[in-house]
Write a protein that holds these residues in place. Structure first.
Motif, short mmCIF file in Angstrom:
data_model
loop_
_atom_site.label_atom_id
_atom_site.label_comp_id
_atom_site.label_asym_id
_atom_site.label_seq_id
_atom_site.Cartn_x
_atom_site.Cartn_y
_atom_site.Cartn_z
N LYS A 86 0.84 -1.21 0.00
CA LYS A 86 0.00 0.00 0.00
C LYS A 86 0.87 1.26 0.00
O LYS A 86 0.64 2.19 -0.77
CB LYS A 86 -0.91 -0.01 1.23
CG LYS A 86 -1.96 1.09 1.27
CD LYS A 86 -2.94 0.82 2.41
CE LYS A 86 -4.08 1.84 2.42
NZ LYS A 86 -3.64 3.17 2.86
N GLN A 87 1.90 1.25 0.83
CA GLN A 87 2.75 2.43 0.93
C GLN A 87 3.57 2.62 -0.35
O GLN A 87 3.75 3.75 -0.82
CB GLN A 87 3.68 2.29 2.14
CG GLN A 87 4.31 3.61 2.56
CD GLN A 87 4.56 3.63 4.05
OE1 GLN A 87 3.85 3.03 4.84
NE2 GLN A 87 5.60 4.33 4.43
N GLU A 90 1.12 3.97 -3.12
CA GLU A 90 0.67 5.33 -2.87
C GLU A 90 1.79 6.34 -3.10
O GLU A 90 1.56 7.45 -3.56
CB GLU A 90 0.14 5.46 -1.44
CG GLU A 90 -1.21 4.77 -1.24
CD GLU A 90 -1.69 4.86 0.20
OE1 GLU A 90 -0.89 5.30 1.06
OE2 GLU A 90 -2.84 4.48 0.46
N GLY A 91 3.01 5.93 -2.80
CA GLY A 91 4.14 6.85 -2.96
C GLY A 91 4.74 6.83 -4.35
O GLY A 91 5.62 7.63 -4.67
N LYS A 92 4.28 5.89 -5.20
CA LYS A 92 4.81 5.74 -6.55
C LYS A 92 6.34 5.69 -6.53
O LYS A 92 7.03 6.43 -7.24
CB LYS A 92 4.32 6.87 -7.46
CG LYS A 92 2.82 6.82 -7.69
CD LYS A 92 2.36 7.77 -8.78
CE LYS A 92 0.87 7.61 -9.05
NZ LYS A 92 0.39 8.49 -10.12
N GLN A 333 -1.14 1.70 -12.16
CA GLN A 333 -0.88 2.93 -11.41
C GLN A 333 -1.17 4.17 -12.24
O GLN A 333 -0.94 5.30 -11.77
CB GLN A 333 0.58 2.96 -10.93
CG GLN A 333 0.90 1.96 -9.84
CD GLN A 333 2.35 2.06 -9.38
OE1 GLN A 333 3.20 1.29 -9.76
NE2 GLN A 333 2.63 3.05 -8.54
#
Length: 849
Positions: A86-87, A90-92, A333
């Protein structure tokens, strides 16, 4: 924050569960599925025993408890895994993708307990449940996903990537059967099936929704599309489905948990109903068998054409699945295909995955409609290549006709890549036909062939060796023309190993002793081992150090007796050579020294000799006859020596069967002397040399591979050096090396070889070792005889040094204290900084501040 009360189905008690509100969702924390307390762990084991295994304690088997315990640990990994994914998304963040045909992970359970930091808690939890934790740990069958150093390195790197909190995913093959289980019968290696999945694998999660089609064989259609563009359509003979199986890889005392994604091959349609109904029962399941064979066994024997085809299919299968998976992640993404290299940095672990260069081009051109220039730009900014060999014969090649029969579209692409590349080369090296031929991906000869190392070099933005000497020799030998053409691509990244498995897990007593003196921070920052140096001359610390070594030797002696029936003296020097059996690693040089000591004792029974236990372990490739003959020689000499009352209280020989990660963990901590005796210029790096030194063994070795750097850091006085250098080896060969002159001129050497030839060690059978003897005295490709005299003289120095217990203890302590450089954490930091350009991304769990 609120409390929910629920009745537990096993104890009939009311359990309070603490939850927190987060964006209108209740997030469960520290419950039986994720808590790390003793009570939470006990609850988790019982829940899994009941709900997953369908058992209760009174009828549960040892395997039931092992599975229940493993699922309890896995739940805690998954909590961290989902948070990590998840992290990352979200941070790409840029993700490291490690492509390797092998992963020698070793057993998971104990390692995960250490990385979670709950080994003691789990020990107490199982004890309170009336079960012994070590009993369950010993039940685990290690994953049969690798063969040797390549797979062990990949496993260490996955551990370090997670420990350093680097977003990463490892890709490989989920082999149903590992390399093989080694048995020794009548002194010969016998290969048995390594059915490591027979009891199930609690650590993996089948991702059946993640599957990709892989084409094989057939032909290519060419046509012009509506826009007038030249297009290709691959019409395969066979289509295989790759299904993902994920294994969580947790870092040490961090929340980062990365994935090892392995591919299983299946048929798109496993059962032909029409064939079955018509009575053709074999054809009904034939497609299933053919497809499943691809991931059936690690490294099928490639002495036959069918074996070669299967190996190529394996390599392409896992590479294609992996790249399709990465592209899918990238596009989900919301990113553009042209920016794929921004999302992924892909490392090729040797040439097995080198076909990824051509496959990436196929996917970008044929599936995603990029123009050639754009596709090549993406490809060459995505891949980096690690070379692991200096042996020219080990640089993988494929017969052109065979390659084209399996991958017709890729053959076209390789021809085009090569044509465009050679156009550039011809301009740059005008008139140098030798260099053009050397750099070409297509090799000329009676039969044309594809040079996979050249494909990897032309399609990668970085090329690295795995030890300082290896990288230097790459530039001067097997890749010298590539270095001359693209020097900016080259760098060195000396291998490393994880101290979590190879010290903390395998040598807990030494770990406790070290931590008592310098704290536990060294486990993540191995350079801090240098703080041990201040205790190297402390008599009390030396005594404690050598007591730990003795206890580890006593434990190994018990295992040796149980495995081989040979009784060894833990007070003797444990002289250990454990690694793949290969002529260049020169186990037969070790045997010649062993025979020399035996002859000295027979000729002078009263000779004052330091007692030695020679311990060998390692597997020979099934088709490698000379390596198998070396194993037979070791066991034959051992049979005689171990039963000779004149010497067997001072000399013992052990061949420890079925060398793998589990057995390596038991052997390394017990070593006094580490044999690293390969011909200089042949070993790329080695990692066993690092693990043995970390555990306090002193090294006898040549200036080969990482031995050079180990000697530099531990100090010349703490390393037993012998033999020719790489330059001297080359010079001797160029001058016309004649091994027979060495055989004739050294009495001890001649006696040892003559004894082998006469059948002295083989019940007077003078034919059994004929090929080995003739190879040594007439060919000796790895200069065993040239280094014999230097080796024996150096071994005499080792014996004298071992007599001085205080001095030996000091050297042992300093070997461990100075090994900080050889942590895989250091290696991965260098890859991150210099090649991949990625940074750590700390992961926070729900409820963490």
């Amino acid at each position: 924050m609120n409390n929910d009360k629920q009745k537990d189905p096993l104890t009939d008690k009311v359990e309070e569960k603490e939850t927190v509100k987060s964006e209108n969702k209740e997030v469960l924390i520290q419950d039986a599925r994720t808590g790390l307390t003793v009570e939470a762990l006990k609850k988790a084991i019982l829940n899994n025993l009941f709900y997953v295994q369908g058992k209760y304690p009174e009828i549960a088997t040892r395997n039931d408890y092992y599975m229940a315990l493993s699922f309890a640990v896995r739940d805690r990994l998954l909590q961290r895994w989902t948070s990590s994914v998840k992290q990352y998304l979200e941070g790409k963040n840029r993700v490291v993708s490690y492509l390797s045909a092998e992963y020698l992970l070793g057993p998971h359970l104990a390692n995960n307990l250490i990385n979670l930091g709950i080994y003691k808690e789990m020990e107490q939890a199982t004890q309170e449940l009336g079960v012994n934790l070590q009993w369950l740990i010993d039940k685990e069958v290690e994953p049969g996903l690798g063969n040797g150093g390549l797979g062990r390195l990949a496993a260490c790197y996955m551990d370090s990537l997670a420990t350093l909190e680097v977003p990463a995913i490892g890709y490989g093959i989920r082999y149903q059967f590992g390399i093989f289980e080694q048995d020794i019968r009548d002194g010969w290696q016998v290969e048995d099936t390594d059915n490591w999945l027979r009891r199930g694998n609690p650590w993996e999660i089948a991702r059946r929704e993640l599957n990709y089609e892989v084409k094989l064989g057939g032909y290519v259609q060419h046509y012009m599309d509506r826009d007038g563009r030249y297009r290709s359509n691959w019409m395969p003979e066979l289509t295989v489905k790759g299904v993902a199986y994920d294994t969580p890889i947790l870092g040490y005392k961090v929340n980062t948990c990365n994935a090892l994604r392995l591919w299983k091959s299946e048929a798109p349609k496993s059962f032909d109903f029409q064939s079955f109904n018509s009575g053709d029962y074999n054809h009904a399941v034939n497609q299933k068998i053919i497809c499943e064979n691809i991931s059936k066994v690690l490294y099928p024997n490639d002495e036959t054409i069918s074996g070669k085809i299967l190996r190529l299919q394996q390599q392409y299968f896992f590479v294609s699945c992996s790249l399709q998976d990465m592209i899918g992640i990238h596009l989900r993404q919301g990113e553009k295909i042209e920016d794929f290299n921004v999302t992924f940095a892909v490392q090729l672990n040797d040439t097995h995955p080198a076909i990824a260069i051509a496959e990436m081009m196929r996917l970008l051109l044929d599936e995603h409609d990029l123009e050639w220039v754009d596709a090549w730009r993406v490809t060459t900014r995505t891949f980096a290549y690690t070379n692991h060999t200096l042996l020219p014969e080990a640089l993988e090649t494929w017969d052109l006709e065979l390659f084209g029969s399996v991958l017709p579209r890729h053959l076209e692409l390789i021809y085009e890549i090569n044509k465009r590349f050679l156009d550039e080369v011809t301009i740059k090296v005008y008139g140098d036909h030798q260099k053009i031929s050397s750099l070409s991906i297509i090799g000329e000869g009676p039969r044309k062939f594809i040079k996979m190392a050249n494909l990897a070099c032309v399609g990668s933005f970085a090329i690295n060796g795995v030890a300082a000497l290896h990288s230097d020799l790459l530039k001067k030998t097997v890749l010298k023309d590539w270095y001359a053409y693209s020097p900016e691509k080259f760098s060195n990244k000396t291998n490393g190993v994880t101290p979590r498995r190879w010290m903390v897990l395998s040598n807990p007593k030494l770990t406790a002793l070290i931590s008592e003196k310098i704290g536990e921070n060294w486990i993540k920052h191995l350079d801090e081992l240098k703080n041990l140096e201040q205790y190297a001359d402390d008599p009390e610390f030396q005594k404690s150090w050598m007591q730990v070594k003795l206890e580890m030797k006593q434990e190994l002696a018990k295992r040796i007796l149980g495995k081989t029936g040979v009784k060894v003296d833990p007070e003797s020097m444990f002289d250990i050579q454990v690694k793949r059996i290969h002529e260049y690693k020169r186990q037969h040089l070790n045997v010649l020294h062993l025979i020399t000591l035996y002859n000295r004792l027979k000729q002078n029974p009263k000779m004052d000799m330091v007692p030695r236990t020679f311990i060998f372990a390692g597997k020979a490739a099934p088709g490698y006859k000379m390596a198998k003959l070396i194993i037979k020689l070791i066991t034959s000499v051992g049979d005689l020596v171990n039963n000779d009352p004149d010497v067997n209280h001072r000399l013992k020989v052990v061949f420890y069967p079925n060398y793998n990660v589990t057995n390596a963990q038991r052997i390394y901590p017990a070593a006094d002397l580490s044999e690293q005796i390969s011909t200089a210029g042949k070993e790329a790096s080695g990692t066993g040399n690092m693990k043995l030194s970390m555990n306090g063994a002193l090294t006898i070795g040549t200036l080969d591979g990482a031995n050079v750097e180990i000697r530099e850091v531990v100090g010349e006085e703490n390393f037993f050096l012998f033999g020719l250098t790489a330059e001297e080896v080359t010079q001797k060969r160029n001058e016309g090396y004649d091994p027979y002159t060495y055989y004739k001129s050294n009495k001890e050497l001649k006696l040892a070889i003559d004894q082998i030839a006469s059948g002295y060690f083989s019940h007077l059978d003078d034919k059994i070792f004929k090929d080995l003897v003739n190879n040594l005295i007439y060919h000796d490709p790895f200069l065993v005889l040239a280094d014999y005299e230097s080796y024996v003289a150096c071994q005499d120095k080792v014996s004298e040094a071992f007599r001085d217990k205080a001095a030996w203890a000091r050297m042992s302590i300093l070997n461990t204290a100075r090994m900080g450089k050889f942590s895989s954490d250091r290696s991965i930091r260098e890859y991150c900084d210099d090649i991949w350009k990625v940074k750590s991304v700390p992961v926070h769990l729900n409820g963490d501040s």
